[in-house]
Scaffold this motif. Structure first.
Motif, PDB file in Angstrom:
ATOM      1  N   PHE A   1     -35.255  -0.575   5.005  1.00 31.39           N
ATOM      2  CA  PHE A   1     -35.783  -1.933   5.185  1.00 31.39           C
ATOM      3  C   PHE A   1     -37.063  -2.107   4.366  1.00 31.39           C
ATOM      4  CE2 PHE A   1     -37.528  -5.152   8.476  1.00 31.39           C
ATOM      5  CZ  PHE A   1     -36.899  -6.210   7.849  1.00 31.39           C
ATOM      6  N   ARG A   2     -37.928  -1.096   4.384  1.00 36.83           N
ATOM      7  CA  ARG A   2     -39.194  -1.173   3.669  1.00 36.83           C
ATOM      8  C   ARG A   2     -39.020  -1.075   2.154  1.00 36.83           C
ATOM      9  NH1 ARG A   2     -43.879  -1.055   6.521  1.00 36.83           N
ATOM     10  NH2 ARG A   2     -43.619  -0.954   8.764  1.00 36.83           N
ATOM     11  N   GLU A   3     -37.921  -0.533   1.685  1.00 40.31           N
ATOM     12  CA  GLU A   3     -37.645  -0.544   0.244  1.00 40.31           C
ATOM     13  C   GLU A   3     -37.337  -1.963  -0.220  1.00 40.31           C
ATOM     14  OE1 GLU A   3     -34.904   2.376  -1.299  1.00 40.31           O
ATOM     15  OE2 GLU A   3     -35.646   3.849   0.136  1.00 40.31           O
ATOM     16  N   SER A   4     -36.817  -2.793   0.660  1.00 33.08           N
ATOM     17  CA  SER A   4     -36.547  -4.189   0.324  1.00 33.08           C
ATOM     18  C   SER A   4     -37.779  -5.062   0.511  1.00 33.08           C
ATOM     19  CB  SER A   4     -35.406  -4.734   1.190  1.00 33.08           C
ATOM     20  OG  SER A   4     -34.195  -4.071   0.890  1.00 33.08           O
ATOM     21  N   PHE A   5     -38.566  -4.767   1.545  1.00 31.52           N
ATOM     22  CA  PHE A   5     -39.764  -5.544   1.878  1.00 31.52           C
ATOM     23  C   PHE A   5     -40.955  -4.587   1.900  1.00 31.52           C
ATOM     24  CE2 PHE A   5     -36.137  -7.777   3.525  1.00 31.52           C
ATOM     25  CZ  PHE A   5     -36.383  -9.085   3.179  1.00 31.52           C
ATOM     26  N   GLU A   6     -41.487  -4.297   0.730  1.00 35.45           N
ATOM     27  CA  GLU A   6     -42.498  -3.244   0.588  1.00 35.45           C
ATOM     28  C   GLU A   6     -43.816  -3.563   1.285  1.00 35.45           C
ATOM     29  OE1 GLU A   6     -42.424  -2.788  -3.630  1.00 35.45           O
ATOM     30  OE2 GLU A   6     -40.559  -1.645  -3.580  1.00 35.45           O
ATOM     31  N   ASP A   7     -44.132  -4.842   1.503  1.00 33.01           N
ATOM     32  CA  ASP A   7     -45.375  -5.205   2.187  1.00 33.01           C
ATOM     33  C   ASP A   7     -45.150  -5.542   3.660  1.00 33.01           C
ATOM     34  OD1 ASP A   7     -44.063  -7.640   1.864  1.00 33.01           O
ATOM     35  OD2 ASP A   7     -45.834  -8.724   1.177  1.00 33.01           O
TER      36      ASP A   7
ATOM     37  N   GLY B   1     -44.960 -11.207  12.340  1.00 37.15           N
ATOM     38  CA  GLY B   1     -45.113 -10.527  11.066  1.00 37.15           C
ATOM     39  C   GLY B   1     -44.020 -10.861  10.090  1.00 37.15           C
ATOM     40  N   GLY B   2     -43.928 -10.045   9.063  1.00 40.73           N
ATOM     41  CA  GLY B   2     -42.915 -10.248   8.039  1.00 40.73           C
ATOM     42  C   GLY B   2     -43.294  -9.547   6.764  1.00 40.73           C
ATOM     43  N   GLY B   3     -42.788 -10.084   5.644  1.00 39.96           N
ATOM     44  CA  GLY B   3     -43.056  -9.480   4.352  1.00 39.96           C
ATOM     45  C   GLY B   3     -42.391 -10.263   3.242  1.00 39.96           C
ATOM     46  N   THR B   4     -42.577  -9.775   2.026  1.00 34.95           N
ATOM     47  CA  THR B   4     -42.037 -10.413   0.831  1.00 34.95           C
ATOM     48  C   THR B   4     -40.965  -9.521   0.235  1.00 34.95           C
ATOM     49  OG1 THR B   4     -44.248 -11.289   0.404  1.00 34.95           O
ATOM     50  CG2 THR B   4     -42.644 -11.446  -1.388  1.00 34.95           C
ATOM     51  N   HIS B   5     -39.832 -10.107  -0.073  1.00 32.77           N
ATOM     52  CA  HIS B   5     -38.730  -9.332  -0.645  1.00 32.77           C
ATOM     53  C   HIS B   5     -39.004  -9.088  -2.126  1.00 32.77           C
ATOM     54  CE1 HIS B   5     -34.504  -8.859  -2.216  1.00 32.77           C
ATOM     55  NE2 HIS B   5     -34.705  -7.823  -1.419  1.00 32.77           N
ATOM     56  N   THR B   6     -39.623  -7.945  -2.414  1.00 31.11           N
ATOM     57  CA  THR B   6     -39.961  -7.581  -3.785  1.00 31.11           C
ATOM     58  C   THR B   6     -39.245  -6.316  -4.226  1.00 31.11           C
ATOM     59  OG1 THR B   6     -41.878  -6.350  -2.988  1.00 31.11           O
ATOM     60  CG2 THR B   6     -42.248  -8.635  -3.680  1.00 31.11           C
TER      61      THR B   6
ATOM     62  N   ALA C   1     -31.903  -8.080  -5.572  1.00 26.73           N
ATOM     63  CA  ALA C   1     -33.200  -7.407  -5.686  1.00 26.73           C
ATOM     64  C   ALA C   1     -34.287  -8.392  -6.112  1.00 26.73           C
ATOM     65  CB  ALA C   1     -33.099  -6.263  -6.688  1.00 26.73           C
ATOM     66  N   ASN C   2     -35.487  -8.139  -5.611  1.00 27.42           N
ATOM     67  CA  ASN C   2     -36.687  -8.868  -6.024  1.00 27.42           C
ATOM     68  C   ASN C   2     -36.552 -10.386  -5.935  1.00 27.42           C
ATOM     69  OD1 ASN C   2     -37.994  -6.385  -6.812  1.00 27.42           O
ATOM     70  ND2 ASN C   2     -36.626  -6.384  -8.565  1.00 27.42           N
ATOM     71  N   SER C   3     -36.028 -10.890  -4.826  1.00 26.84           N
ATOM     72  CA  SER C   3     -35.834 -12.337  -4.694  1.00 26.84           C
ATOM     73  C   SER C   3     -37.158 -13.088  -4.553  1.00 26.84           C
ATOM     74  CB  SER C   3     -34.949 -12.662  -3.488  1.00 26.84           C
ATOM     75  OG  SER C   3     -35.659 -12.435  -2.282  1.00 26.84           O
ATOM     76  N   GLY C   4     -38.212 -12.399  -4.110  1.00 26.25           N
ATOM     77  CA  GLY C   4     -39.497 -13.048  -3.890  1.00 26.25           C
ATOM     78  C   GLY C   4     -39.561 -13.859  -2.611  1.00 26.25           C
TER      79      GLY C   4
ATOM     80  N   LEU D   1     -33.263 -14.822   8.688  1.00 22.87           N
ATOM     81  CA  LEU D   1     -32.061 -15.004   7.869  1.00 22.87           C
ATOM     82  C   LEU D   1     -32.074 -16.354   7.156  1.00 22.87           C
ATOM     83  CD1 LEU D   1     -29.497 -13.449  10.335  1.00 22.87           C
ATOM     84  CD2 LEU D   1     -30.361 -12.419   8.223  1.00 22.87           C
ATOM     85  N   LEU D   2     -32.560 -17.395   7.827  1.00 24.53           N
ATOM     86  CA  LEU D   2     -32.704 -18.707   7.185  1.00 24.53           C
ATOM     87  C   LEU D   2     -33.693 -18.626   6.023  1.00 24.53           C
ATOM     88  CD1 LEU D   2     -32.784 -21.050  10.310  1.00 24.53           C
ATOM     89  CD2 LEU D   2     -31.113 -21.175   8.445  1.00 24.53           C
ATOM     90  N   GLN D   3     -34.819 -17.961   6.252  1.00 23.23           N
ATOM     91  CA  GLN D   3     -35.840 -17.840   5.209  1.00 23.23           C
ATOM     92  C   GLN D   3     -35.338 -17.040   4.012  1.00 23.23           C
ATOM     93  OE1 GLN D   3     -39.683 -16.608   6.988  1.00 23.23           O
ATOM     94  NE2 GLN D   3     -38.834 -17.440   8.889  1.00 23.23           N
ATOM     95  N   MET D   4     -34.455 -16.076   4.260  1.00 31.44           N
ATOM     96  CA  MET D   4     -33.893 -15.282   3.165  1.00 31.44           C
ATOM     97  C   MET D   4     -32.729 -15.997   2.481  1.00 31.44           C
ATOM     98  SD  MET D   4     -34.045 -11.305   4.430  1.00 31.44           S
ATOM     99  CE  MET D   4     -33.228 -11.506   6.004  1.00 31.44           C
TER     100      MET D   4
END
Length: 148
Positions: free
Chosen positions: A56-62, A84-89, A104-107, A138-141
């Motif tokens: 999970f953290r490999e997809s959302f590193e922050d 909480g949450g994170g950015t898909h980088t 990958a890296n959708s931002g 899931l909506l946000q992604m």
């Protein structure tokens, strides 16, 4: 703060906080830990939990989650509410049971809340069962669509 609440605070920081630490998870998890969130599924054993969290953290590193209120303790269970949450980088996010894949890296930035119940047995985390705002994430992604 009670011993169980202190253990849960340390656990939650190592599992979900900015200070992700698999060694603390290995230290505090019972050998037969049960871990479940609807968006991720069920996992048993510390290494299965670490594998899911690392992926999970490999997809959302922050990725970072934090408690939003006082911990509530009843018997051997501690309840926490969180945000909480994170950015898909990072890498593609393909392991969701609710759609995808997210390239990958959708931002895309996700932020959601939830509630977790952690059971303590013999000074170890026996189970972590949570209810997260999966639909919000899931909506946000863009993995599910809102209908009118």
């Amino acid at each position: 703060m009670s011993k169980n609440k202190e253990l849960v605070a340390k656990w939650f920081d190592a599992v979900w906080g900015a200070n992700y630490n698999p060694e603390v998870i290995r230290e505090l998890a019972a050998d037969d830990i049960f871990f479940h969130y609807p968006m991720h599924g069920e996992f048993r054993g510390p290494e299965a939990v670490i594998a899911m969290l690392s992926d999970f953290r490999e997809s959302f590193e922050d990725l970072n989650f934090w408690a939003t209120g006082d911990l509530i303790e009843e018997g051997n269970k501690v309840v926490a509410t969180w945000d909480g949450g994170g950015t898909h980088t990072g890498k593609a996010f393909t392991e969701s049971p609710f759609g995808g894949p997210l390239p990958a890296n959708s931002g895309k930035v996700i932020r959601f809340t939830g509630t977790t119940i952690i059971e303590i047995e013999n000074g170890k985390v026996k189970s972590e069962v949570g209810q997260e705002g999966a639909i919000d994430a899931l909506l946000q992604m863009g993995l599910v669509k809102k209908t009118s």
